[in-house]
Structures are given as C-alpha cells and as structure tokens.
Design an enzyme around this catalytic site. Sequence first.
Site, PDB file in Angstrom:
ATOM      1  N   HIS A 123      -3.523  13.600  20.091  1.00  0.00           N
ATOM      2  CA  HIS A 123      -4.248  14.100  18.915  1.00  0.00           C
ATOM      3  C   HIS A 123      -5.286  13.104  18.395  1.00  0.00           C
ATOM      4  O   HIS A 123      -6.170  13.484  17.629  1.00  0.00           O
ATOM      5  CB  HIS A 123      -3.262  14.506  17.800  1.00  0.00           C
ATOM      6  CG  HIS A 123      -2.678  13.355  17.038  1.00  0.00           C
ATOM      7  ND1 HIS A 123      -1.391  12.909  17.248  1.00  0.00           N
ATOM      8  CD2 HIS A 123      -3.185  12.562  16.059  1.00  0.00           C
ATOM      9  CE1 HIS A 123      -1.129  11.903  16.421  1.00  0.00           C
ATOM     10  NE2 HIS A 123      -2.208  11.676  15.690  1.00  0.00           N
TER      11      HIS A 123
ATOM     12  N   ASP B  14       1.910  15.334  23.091  1.00  0.00           N
ATOM     13  CA  ASP B  14       1.058  14.471  22.271  1.00  0.00           C
ATOM     14  C   ASP B  14       0.922  13.079  22.893  1.00  0.00           C
ATOM     15  O   ASP B  14       1.032  12.051  22.205  1.00  0.00           O
ATOM     16  CB  ASP B  14       1.588  14.360  20.849  1.00  0.00           C
ATOM     17  CG  ASP B  14       0.495  13.925  19.867  1.00  0.00           C
ATOM     18  OD1 ASP B  14      -0.664  13.763  20.306  1.00  0.00           O
ATOM     19  OD2 ASP B  14       0.814  13.721  18.680  1.00  0.00           O
TER      20      ASP B  14
ATOM     21  N   SER C 126      -1.215   6.120  14.497  1.00  0.00           N
ATOM     22  CA  SER C 126      -0.975   7.065  15.592  1.00  0.00           C
ATOM     23  C   SER C 126      -1.374   6.448  16.926  1.00  0.00           C
ATOM     24  O   SER C 126      -2.480   5.939  17.079  1.00  0.00           O
ATOM     25  CB  SER C 126      -1.771   8.355  15.366  1.00  0.00           C
ATOM     26  OG  SER C 126      -1.281   9.065  14.267  1.00  0.00           O
TER      27      SER C 126
END
Length: 244
Positions: free
Chosen positions: A97, A136, A211
């Site tokens: 992402h 992901d 992230s």
Amino acid sequence: ITRITSIPFFIKLYTFSFREFVFIIFNVVFVFFIITSILSLGFNIYFLATKPKEPSGIFNNIKDNILELKAETETIGTSYGSAILISKDGIIITNAHVISYKKVGETYLFENIEVRFINEEEYRSVSVVKYDLSLDVAVLKLEPFKEFKTLTFNLNNDLKYGDRVYAVGNMSNNGISLTIGSISIPSINVKYDNNIRSVIQCDLVISDGNSGGALVDKDGKLLGMTTFRLKDTSNNIIYGISYS
C-alpha cells in the site's frame, strides 16, 4: 587379646610425610580453583548471551537496513513510508500500500519509487520485482553500490504475550526512528482493507510513515513489518495498538 605387631596396610596407605601432605593440599586447591574459574566463565558467557540488548544497540545494529521510502506520481501526489533491506544483493521489502494508490476503484503503482539510507540526503531509485495487495507485501530491488548488511530473522515462532519489541521506521516521514513496546497478542486474525490477515498485535506506537518498517525482537532479529492500525467506530485511529 590380639596383639598388634605391625601397622595395618590401610594405615600405611594413608600415611604421608609433611611434604607430601602439602603437595596434595596444593593440588586440591589448584584443581578447585580451575573448576570454579571454568564455572564462573561459563556463567558469565551465559549471562552475556542471554542478557537483552540495549535499545540503542539494537537501533545501531539495524539502522543501515531500514530505509526511508518515497513513491510519487505527478498527478496523484507522494506517499512516504519505510522499507527493509534484507539481502546483500539489494532485495528490499515494504508494504504494497506504500507504493500503490487507488483511483476509481482500481489500484495503480506509483511511477517513481525511491529509497534512501539513514545517513543520506538524496534518494536512490528502486525497481518493483513483485507485489501482492492481499498480503500487503512488495518486493523491490536496489542496485548494489556497496556491500550491504544482511538481517537476522526470528523464524522460531515462539512469540509470547508481553515480549519486548521495537519498531524501526520512517515515523511520520521525520527520519528513521525507534519506538518500544510489547506483544499484546502473538497471533491474531484481523480484518483490514477487506482482507483477513494473520498478524502480530503490539502495544506499540507507530505512524503512517512506519508502514513497511521493521518489527524486531529483544535481540534485534526481524519479526515482521509494521503495517497498519485500526480505527474505532467513530473512524478515529486507535493509537498505541499496531499490527505487523
């Protein structure tokens, strides 16, 4: 009455001169000293091997493997995150992402994806090897320009409630940093972005820039990637709980 006319054999066997007695005592003390020294050395080695590393030591050991990531498309904007350099030949992993965006229900990769090390000002271009939106996870490639360090992975699957963990990543795009927390659930299935994922739940502060960054254990071994946080029923981010 039996008359003793000679010294019994067992008394002769254990009869020593003063010089022999001193020699035996010296050897007994010497052997005792050697044994206690070996035991002390063994205990010290065990203590040093099992003593948890200091947070600063963990950060210094892993910082060259955690990268700042920037992905952008001129007409869309810029995404910032983290990435993990895992091999000497420049293989990098991050969250899918971080390098992708959605437009009219479709997912696209950003046109330009770059990374930089903690001590660098300029970014370096990387290529996308493959990615999986359901997991992901994305695999990137950085052309080697020096000898890269490799990371040690914790593959024992022996995580416990309350284990100390560290998040190392590009927190809020302010540079590579470290936060400290603990495992609240070693393995849990969580629904996120319409997918059920098996993740580690941590009592740990992360931000959007984390992230794709590293979750490491008390020994600095890689456990996973810091990936997401959940929102409450009012659509507010639940701070302090993170998933990897």
